[in-house]
Design an enzyme around this catalytic site. Sequence first.
Site, mmCIF file in Angstrom:
data_model
loop_
_atom_site.group_PDB
_atom_site.id
_atom_site.type_symbol
_atom_site.label_atom_id
_atom_site.label_comp_id
_atom_site.label_asym_id
_atom_site.label_seq_id
_atom_site.Cartn_x
_atom_site.Cartn_y
_atom_site.Cartn_z
ATOM 1 N N TYR A 47 -76.059 -28.521 21.570
ATOM 2 C CA TYR A 47 -76.169 -29.990 21.541
ATOM 3 C C TYR A 47 -76.921 -30.411 20.294
ATOM 4 O O TYR A 47 -77.920 -29.787 19.930
ATOM 5 C CB TYR A 47 -76.935 -30.501 22.769
ATOM 6 N N GLU A 49 -77.380 -34.162 19.212
ATOM 7 C CA GLU A 49 -77.261 -35.615 19.042
ATOM 8 C C GLU A 49 -78.103 -36.076 17.857
ATOM 9 O O GLU A 49 -79.234 -35.619 17.671
ATOM 10 C CB GLU A 49 -77.699 -36.322 20.321
ATOM 11 N N ASP A 202 -56.577 -46.432 7.148
ATOM 12 C CA ASP A 202 -56.451 -45.332 8.107
ATOM 13 C C ASP A 202 -55.376 -44.397 7.546
ATOM 14 O O ASP A 202 -54.186 -44.745 7.521
ATOM 15 C CB ASP A 202 -56.048 -45.914 9.468
ATOM 16 N N THR A 228 -57.621 -38.511 10.880
ATOM 17 C CA THR A 228 -57.739 -37.390 11.797
ATOM 18 C C THR A 228 -57.615 -36.131 10.948
ATOM 19 O O THR A 228 -57.181 -36.180 9.798
ATOM 20 C CB THR A 228 -56.639 -37.422 12.877
ATOM 21 N N LYS A 231 -53.514 -33.340 11.332
ATOM 22 C CA LYS A 231 -52.117 -33.617 10.962
ATOM 23 C C LYS A 231 -51.805 -32.892 9.649
ATOM 24 O O LYS A 231 -51.889 -31.668 9.617
ATOM 25 C CB LYS A 231 -51.896 -35.135 10.897
ATOM 26 N N ARG A 237 -58.338 -30.594 16.000
ATOM 27 C CA ARG A 237 -58.454 -31.978 16.470
ATOM 28 C C ARG A 237 -59.806 -32.522 16.058
ATOM 29 O O ARG A 237 -60.839 -31.850 16.250
ATOM 30 C CB ARG A 237 -58.375 -32.022 17.995
HETATM 31 N N1 DSN Z 1 -50.210 -40.052 18.130
HETATM 32 C C1 DSN Z 1 -50.311 -39.933 16.706
HETATM 33 C C2 DSN Z 1 -48.967 -39.849 16.077
HETATM 34 O O1 DSN Z 1 -48.132 -39.159 16.635
HETATM 35 O O2 DSN Z 1 -48.707 -40.405 15.034
HETATM 36 C C3 DSN Z 1 -51.146 -40.969 16.134
HETATM 37 O O3 DSN Z 1 -52.306 -41.098 16.852
#
Ligand code: DSN
Length: 437
Positions: A47, A49, A202, A228, A231, A237
Amino acid sequence: MKKQDELFRLIKLEEKRQRDTLMMIPSENYTYPEVRAAVGSILMHKYAEGQPRRRYYQGNEIVDQVESLCEDRALEAFQLSPDKWSANVQPHSGCPANLAVYNAVLEVGDKIMSMYLPDGGHLSHGWQLPDKKVTLVSKIYNVEFYKLDPVTRLLDYNAIEEQAIKYKPKMMISGGTAYPREIDYKRLSKIAHRVGAYYLSDIAHEAGLIAAGACKSPFPYTDFVTMTTHKTLRGPRGAIIFCKKEFEEAIDFSIIPGLQGGPHLHSIAGIAVALEKTKTPEFKKYAFQTVKNAKELAKYFSEKGLDVVSDGTDKHLVLLDLRKNKTNGWVVAWALEAAGIVVNRNTVPNETATPFYPSGLRMGSPALTVRGMKEREMKLIAGWIYEIIQKYSNIQTPSEKDARKTFVSGFYKRIEKDKLLNDINKKVVSLCRKFPV
Ligand code: DSN
């Protein structure tokens, strides 16, 4: 013990599925073994924080270094000066990252302007229906959407400017999930700043491509960037918020105590591994090839007369509007999956259907590129997809509930027995074996 065996059996099955099918959902990707090692490590026991060296827990000497290393690598990956920019690597994923930005600088009731979800925006940018506040963001803030030009299906910056002048948002957001073209960050930033709004880009989808230089960067123009990490970036994640130095404290405070508790240090370690990889020549090659591969898919479909939204792509994804073929994304996505080609159904600009049975199909090239596939394989795969679309044209999903139920169960049986799909599936598996994960 038996119950645990069952779980690991399922993981093995999923591993096989990922190995023997074509992963073409543009937001999915294969990460690195080192990322998986870091994410599965003992760092998840801790932990912490707070922020590095300002924690509410003891025993953080090592994990402070882990998190700081990740922050440094984040800035380096996007060539940002630590004097001007700050990175917070704690958001658990993209939605909380965006919420943390709003929470840092907006008050309840402030106005946000973002891209219309059915045109390719994102839920976390405040999605709402005319008669229903669907997201928490839309309950807290006032949201208005900008749409694509209905003919070109591109962002119309003049129209966005006019709308922003009228609406006077406090936050303008760009980015989303299904816009295949480059975004003019400079122009949007000018519009935002002209009306006194903060500008948030974003770049969840494009992050890896931007780090490699295969797509344009918003950093010279924006106040905030969220992404994120799983991707095109190929990490685990997670998410990162980048902000101009002046917002550092507000962002940190917004994350904790504002929205989250303990950071997921194991994920942060995995993100640090992935960020370091972005500096390698292999990563740059992958990113540029990803774009080339998506362009090849778009070119093939255009030549065959399919309706490619915006007539092509500048990045890793292609969006098809299937209305011209008198079918929809639900029908074709299930037929493709039966053949081992995993894409996703998606809404399209000027959408006339529902999100569950939308008119479009969204597909991407990142995971295929990680497997080493190039233009030649894209042509082959696009050919299979085209054949399946042709065969599954002129099929409408009934809108009446009972009729739809019967249609759906009949449709699953039909695709299971379809010889074309079975034959293509054999070719898909053999291609997958030639390009192992
Ligand atoms: N769910 C994602 C996507 O497939 O683009 C975005 O959050």
